[in-house]
Write an enzyme that holds these catalytic residues in place. Structure first.
Site, PDB file in Angstrom:
ATOM      1  N   THR A 130       0.844  -1.201   0.000  1.00 24.23           N
ATOM      2  CA  THR A 130       0.000   0.000   0.000  1.00 24.23           C
ATOM      3  C   THR A 130       0.872   1.241   0.000  1.00 24.23           C
ATOM      4  OG1 THR A 130      -1.947   0.953   1.025  1.00 24.23           O
ATOM      5  CG2 THR A 130      -0.166   0.359   2.501  1.00 24.23           C
TER       6      THR A 130
ATOM      7  N   ALA B 245       0.346   5.936  -7.160  1.00 21.21           N
ATOM      8  CA  ALA B 245      -0.511   4.893  -7.735  1.00 21.21           C
ATOM      9  C   ALA B 245      -0.266   4.718  -9.231  1.00 21.21           C
ATOM     10  CB  ALA B 245      -1.974   5.215  -7.469  1.00 21.21           C
TER      11      ALA B 245
ATOM     12  N   CYS C   6       3.384   2.653  -8.854  1.00 18.39           N
ATOM     13  CA  CYS C   6       3.491   1.429  -8.047  1.00 18.39           C
ATOM     14  C   CYS C   6       2.317   0.485  -8.320  1.00 18.39           C
ATOM     15  CB  CYS C   6       3.537   1.801  -6.565  1.00 18.39           C
ATOM     16  SG  CYS C   6       3.583   0.374  -5.469  1.00 18.39           S
TER      17      CYS C   6
ATOM     18  N   THR D 147      -0.308  -0.147  -5.430  1.00 20.89           N
ATOM     19  CA  THR D 147      -1.048   1.025  -4.955  1.00 20.89           C
ATOM     20  C   THR D 147      -2.106   1.357  -5.994  1.00 20.89           C
ATOM     21  OG1 THR D 147       0.937   1.875  -3.859  1.00 20.89           O
ATOM     22  CG2 THR D 147      -0.827   3.456  -4.277  1.00 20.89           C
TER      23      THR D 147
END
Length: 174
Positions: free
Chosen positions: A2, A157, A160, A163
């Site tokens: 996360t 996001a 990654c 994410t």
């Protein structure tokens, strides 16, 4: 994993997190809420790592906040001590970011309590991306803490794979 990011600017502190829960290379859930308010809505907290582990730590941290009348640093240090010495807690794999009107901290499973530079914290798989984006925005714009947290999480996001774009954002104005 996360991404959690916390930004402090102009009497506002924000913690934002994405919603992806992964098991290996599989996305199990996309709308998890990894950021919450604690201690009479005066403390913000976010986690990266194992979900069940993080909930255990949230409960323990909230108990420490109650015990120490909401004193963030003392509660964090006491939780870190327990985390280091308790056999069950030592096996938990999670990181916590906590913040109140005065202080932002990272609490690690190694028993470390770190107060970051620049009033900026980012953890998790996309943490480095979010931190770099947030630092650039802090240094080069007049955006609010909320806007910086949201934009840096969006950038993380985009880069990654662990994410996603679902965001939970909590803010304290003081």
């Amino acid at each position: 994993m996360t991404t959690i990011v916390s930004v402090r600017r102009n009497n506002q502190v924000v913690i934002a997190g994405d919603g992806q829960v992964s098991l290996g290379n599989t996305v199990m859930k996309g709308n998890a809420k990894k950021v919450r308010r604690l201690y009479h809505n005066k403390v913000l907290a976010g986690f990266a790592g194992g979900t069940a582990d993080a909930f255990t730590l949230f409960e323990r941290f909230e108990a420490k906040l109650e015990m120490h009348q909401g004193h963030l640093l003392r509660s964090a240090v006491e939780l870190a001590k327990d985390w280091r010495t308790d056999r069950m807690l030592r096996k938990l794999e999670a990181l916590l970011v906590v913040a109140d009107a005065e202080t932002s901290l990272i609490i690690t499973g190694n028993g470390d309590v770190v107060q970051p530079e620049h009033d900026l914290v980012a953890i998790g798989s996309g943490g480095n991306y979010a931190q770099a984006a947030a630092l650039a925005l802090l240094q080069n714009t007049e955006l609010s803490a909320l806007e910086i947290a949201e934009k840096s999480l969006t950038i993380a996001a985009d880069i990654c794979v662990f994410t996603n774009q679902f965001k939970t954002i909590e803010e304290l104005n003081y």
